[in-house]
Design an enzyme around this catalytic site. Structure first.
Site: not given
Length: 786
Positions: A560-561, A564, A590
Site C-alpha cells: 500500500h505505502e 503512494h 489512495e
C-alpha cells in the site's frame, strides 16, 4: 496513508546596513528604526534586539560598524548553513539529529521564516499576471521552507523526543502565520485573477491552468476574502494557528498514552494460546521497557494485535482491550476536550468562509464535491455488506460456542472478536497468523514487491549499498533505514528511504508515505528528482541471524505505502504544486496505494514473494489458497468497520455541535448512535476510540475518511483492467495495461483532474463499484450473473 509536508536572508537588512549614509549616527538611528518596523519579528530574538539597541545608542568607528553589521548579517543568514536547509536530495540526518535541540533548531527556523517572509513581501511588489510572474516566482521560495519543515515533521514521527516536540510547538504557529500571509496576499490574488482574464491564459497548458485555479480556490479557503484588519480575518487566523497546536497536542497525547500502558504477566499460564514466538516477543518487549521478569503487553499494534488474536485468557483480553479503547481519554493526556475544541474551531472557520460546516468546506475541494455524494457511496456499500456481516457474526458466535467452549456467553464481546476470528480462520484455512508469517521474511517480500513493480509496471528498484551511501554522503536517522534507487528504462527517476520496523519508544504507530523532495524543473533548467519516505511498523527481527517476519497485513501495508511512493516518484509533472501526489484530490489519492494491495491476493505473486525463512521451502498451495480466499474472510464485518469510521467522521464534521454542558450529546454519543447500525457486536459505553482517531484529529482526513472507500472503488476497478487483460492476452496484454497505468495514474499526478485521469486509463467516465464488491466476496449470486 500518506502525509504531505506543507509548501519563505534578509536582503533588506543587509542593504540597509551596508549603506554609507549609516555612518551618521542620527541617520543610523532612523534607519534602524525602519528596520525594526519592517522586521518586527526581530523583537522575538533577544540577542538581535540587544544588538540593534546597542548600535542605535552609540556612535562608532567605520571599522567597528562594519564588523558589527557583519555580525548581524551572519546571524540573520546563519540558517543557510543549517542541515535543515543545506542539502539537495539527501538531508544529513546524522547531523540533523545532533542539532535538533530547541536552542539550536528554533533560531534556525525563526531565521528561515523571517527570511521567507521578507522575500515574499519583496515579491509581492513584482507580481505580474503571468504564470512565471506569480507561481513561478514563488516555487523556489516555497520549496526551501517546505523541505526544511518537512524534515522536522518527519523526525517528529520517527524519532519523537521532548526536544523535537518543543521545537515544533514553538515554530509551528510561525509557519501557520507565514502560510496565512502568503495565502492572504492581495497582490498575489489580484495577479492570478488578472492572469485568468488576460490573453496569457490561453497560452498556458492544462497543468498550469489547473495550478492557478487551485491556487485561487486555496486562497479563498485561506481567507483572502476578508478585509484587511477586519475582525473576521483576525479571528480566522487565530483559529488556524490554534488548530495546528491542537493537532500536535492530539498526536502527542496518543503517543504518550500508548507508551504509558504496560501490563506485565509473570505467570506464563495466563498467556495460554500465545505461540512461542509471540511469548518471546512479549518477553523482549518487557526487557526493552526495563522489566526483567515476565511478559509485557503494550498497546502498540505489533504487540496488541497478535495478543488479542491469540490469547485465550478472556479476562486478560478484556483488560487490555479496555485499556486500548480508553487510551488518551483521561488525565493530562485526555483528548476529549481537544476533540471538542477542534470540532468547534473547524465549524467556526468554515462558517467564516461561508460554508455551512467543515464537511462542506472539506468536500468542496475533493472529487466527491459534496457530503451527499460521499454518503450515497457509503450507503450503497452498507446495503451491499450488511447481510454478509450479519451472517458472519452469527457464524462466529456459533463457532465460539461449539468449537471454543464459550457456552456461557450468548453474544460475543468486543474483546472476543479478534480472538474468535483468528481461531475461526485457523479452522477454515488451517493456518494461524504466526505460521503464515514464517513464510513472509522481509527480504523475500521486499524483492517480490520490486519484482511486481518491474514486471507489471516497468519500474526498477534497487537498494543502495553501504559504499554508495558513503560515497554520496547519505546518512539516515536509524541504522535499520535503507535507501533505494528507482529507475525506468535505465534512467534514474527517484529515490526513497525505507523505515520498516516498529520502535514504540520513539516512532508513532501506523504506516505512511511522505515527501522529502518533489520533482521540480527549476528556472536554470535543472531538475530536482523526487525522494520519498516509506514508513511502516512491522515487527523488527528477533535477532541478528533472523529476518523480520511479516504478518500478512504487514505485507499488504508495505504494498500500500509503496503505491503512494510510486505515484510520487514516477510523476512527469515538473511544477511542484502538481507534481507527484501534490494537488491530487484527497479522495483519489489512495487509488495508487490500494491498487498495489491487490497483488498480495494473486497466487502467482504470493508464491514469489514468500518462502520459509529457515528452509526456503515454497509456501504450500493450500496456504496460498487460504490467503487468496482471505480477502473475502469476514469481509462484510471489515466493510462495516470502515463505513463506521467514515460515517462518524462525516457526522461529527457536518451536523454535530460540541456540548456546552454535561447534558448535551457528546462525540461519544454520536459514535455510539451510528454504531447501532454499523457495529453488530455491541460496544462498551466507555468506548473512547475517538480519543486516538489520529486520521481525523491528528492528520489530514477530517471529513475525508470516506476517501478510503471512495478510492477503493477506483482501485478495484483499475485492477479489474489487469484481470481483463490477463484473460484476453496474457502477459503481453498485462504489460501493455501496466504501461498505460504508469503513463496515467502514476505519471499525471495532480496536474490533471482525476476524472480525466480515470477516463484516459479506463476509457470511460464511470467507476464500477461491483469490482470492489466482487473482490470482497460481497456480490450476490444475481449480481455475479450479470
Amino acid at each position: 496513508m500518506y502525509r504531505a509536508a506543507p509548501r519563505t536572508t534578509n536582503a533588506t537588512v543587509s542593504r540597509l546596513f551596508q549603506n554609507r549614509r549609516l555612518l551618521n549616527s542620527r541617520a543610523l538611528s532612523q534607519r534602524l528604526a525602519i528596520v525594526e518596523r519592517k522586521v518586527p519579528q526581530w523583537t522575538n530574538s533577544k540577542a538581535l534586539q540587544t544588538t540593534i539597541q546597542q548600535r542605535v545608542a552609540r556612535p562608532t568607528s567605520l571599522f567597528a560598524l562594519r564588523r558589527s553589521m557583519a555580525t548581524v548579517t551572519n546571524e540573520t543568514t546563519a540558517y543557510k548553513e543549517s542541515p535543515f536547509v543545506q542539502w539537495h536530495l539527501y538531508p544529513d540526518f546524522e547531523k540533523l539529529l545532533s542539532e535538533c535541540k530547541p536552542e539550536q533548531a528554533i533560531p534556525v527556523f525563526q531565521q528561515l521564516i523571517n527570511a521567507t517572509r521578507e522575500k515574499f513581501l519583496a515579491l509581492e511588489k513584482k507580481f505580474e499576471p503571468t504564470f512565471e510572474g506569480t507561481i513561478g516566482q514563488l516555487s523556489e521560495l516555497e520549496d526551501e521552507i517546505s523541505r526544511a519543515y518537512g524534515i522536522l515533521s518527519h523526525l517528529n514521527g520517527v524519532k519523537n523526543s521532548p526536544e523535537l516536540r518543543e521545537t515544533l510547538e514553538k515554530i509551528q504557529p510561525e509557519f501557520i502565520k507565514l502560510s496565512l500571509l502568503m495565502n492572504q496576499s492581495v497582490p498575489k490574488y489580484n495577479a492570478l485573477e488578472a492572469l485568468k482574464n488576460s490573453d496569457e491564459w490561453n497560452k498556458l497548458n492544462k497543468v498550469q491552468r489547473r495550478i492557478v485555479d487551485k491556487a485561487l480556490r486555496g486562497m479563498k479557503n485561506a481567507g483572502i476574502g476578508f478585509p484587511e484588519n477586519s475582525p473576521e480575518k483576525k479571528r480566522f487566523n487565530e483559529i488556524s494557528e490554534r488548530l495546528s497546536q491542537l493537532s500536535l497536542s492530539f498526536n502527542n497525547n496518543v503517543l504518550d498514552a500508548t507508551k504509558a500502558y504496560k501490563r506485565v504477566v509473570k505467570d506464563r499460564a495466563e498467556l495460554e494460546g500465545c505461540s512461542e514466538a509471540l511469548l518471546e516477543t512479549l518477553k523482549k518487549n518487557g526487557e526493552r521497557l526495563g522489566e526483567t521478569e515476565g511478559y509485557c503487553i503494550t498497546l502498540d499494534f505489533p504487540i496488541y494485535g497478535p495478543f488479542m488474536m491469540n490469547c485465550s485468557n478472556r479476562a486478560l483480553r478484556e483488560e487490555v482491550y479496555k485499556a486500548n479503547i480508553t487510551k488518551a481519554s483521561e488525565g493530562a493526556m485526555n483528548n476529549e476536550p481537544v476533540i471538542n475544541e477542534i470540532l468547534c474551531l473547524r465549524r467556526e472557520k468554515a462558517n467564516l468562509l461561508g460554508y455551512k460546516s467543515h464537511a462542506d468546506l472539506s468536500l468542496s475541494v475533493k472529487m466527491a464535491e459534496n457530503v451527499e455524494s460521499a454518503q450515497t457511496l457509503l450507503d450503497k456499500l452498507f446495503d451491499a455488506s450488511i447481510g454478509s456481516a450479519q451472517n458472519e457474526v452469527q457464524k462466529l458466535t456459533q463457532f465460539a460456542a461449539t468449537k471454543l467452549g464459550m457456552t456461557e456467553i450468548t453474544s460475543l464481546a468486543p474483546w472476543d472478536t479478534a480472538f474468535v476470528s483468528e481461531q475461526y480462520r485457523k479452522e477454515l484455512f488451517r493456518f494461524d497468523e504466526e505460521t503464515i508469517s514464517n513464510y513472509f521474511a522481509f527480504p523475500k517480500v521486499l524483492q517480490g514487491l520490486f519484482d511486481v513493480a518491474n514486471e507489471i509496471l516497468g519500474i526498477q528498484v534497487r537498494e543502495l549499498s553501504l559504499a554508495e551511501l558513503k560515497t554520496n554522503n547519505i546518512t539516515t536517522w536509524h541504522k535499520d533505514v535503507k535507501v533505494f534507487e528507482v529507475s525506468e528504462q535505465g534512467q534514474v527517476k527517484a529515490y526513497f528511504y525505507g523505515d520498516f520496523y516498529s520502535r514504540p519508544s520513539e516512532k508513532r504507530s501506523g504506516a505512511w508515505m511522505d515527501t522529502v523532495t518533489t520533482r521540480t524543473k527549476h528556472l536554470n533548467g535543472q531538475v530536482t528528482l523526487p525522494v520519498a519516505y516509506l514508513i511502516c511498523n512491522q515487527p523488527p527481527p528477533q535477532s541478528q541471524d533472523e529476518p523480520s517476519l511479516m504478518k500478512f497485513r504487514d505485507v499488504e501495508t508495505l504494498f500500500h505505502e509503496f503505491g503512494h511512493c510510486l505515484q510520487h516518484m514516477m510523476t512527469r509533472v515538473e511544477y511542484p504544486d502538481a507534481s507527484g501526489i501534490n494537488g491530487i484530490e484527497w479522495d483519489f489519492v489512495e487509488v495508487a496505494s490500494q491498487f498495489m494491495e491487490n497483488f498480495c491476493s494473486e497466487p502467482e505473486w504470493l508464491k514469489r514473494l514468500s518462502g520459509h525463512y529457515k528452509t526456503g521451502e515454497e509456501m504450500p498451495q493450500d496456504m496460498v489458497n487460504a490467503l487468496v480466499k482471505g480477502r473475502e474472510f469476514l469481509s462484510g464485518m471489515a466493510m462495516l468497520r470502515q463505513l463506521h469510521f467514515s460515517k462518524v467522521d462525516l457526522a461529527l464534521h457536518s451536523t454535530f455541535t460540541p456540548p456546552k454542558s454535561s447534558s448535551d450529546k457528546s462525540v461519544f454519543d454520536v459514535d455510539a448512535e451510528i454504531a447501532k447500525d454499523t457495529t453488530l457486536i455491541p460496544r462498551l459505553s466507555e468506548d473512547r476510540f475517538l480519543c486516538s482517531f489520529l486520521h481525523i484529529f491528528g492528520g489530514g482526513y477530517s471529513a475525508g475518511y470516506y476517501s478510503y472507500k471512495w478510492s477503493e472503488t477506483y482501485s478495484a476497478d483499475a485492477y479489474s483492467a489487469f484481470e481483463e487483460a490477463s484473460q484476453q492476452g496474457g502477459k503481453p496484454a498485462i504489460s501493455q495495461i501496466g504501461t498505460l497505468y504508469r503513463d496515467t495514474i502514476l505519471a499525471l499526478g495532480g496536474g490533471t483532474p482525476p476524472s480525466e485521469v480515470w477516463k484516459e486509463f479506463r476509457g470511460r467516465d464511470n467507476v464500477d463499484i461491483t469490482a470492489l464488491l466482487r473482490h470482497s466476496g460481497l456480490l450476490s449470486s444475481s449480481q455475479q450473473q450479470k
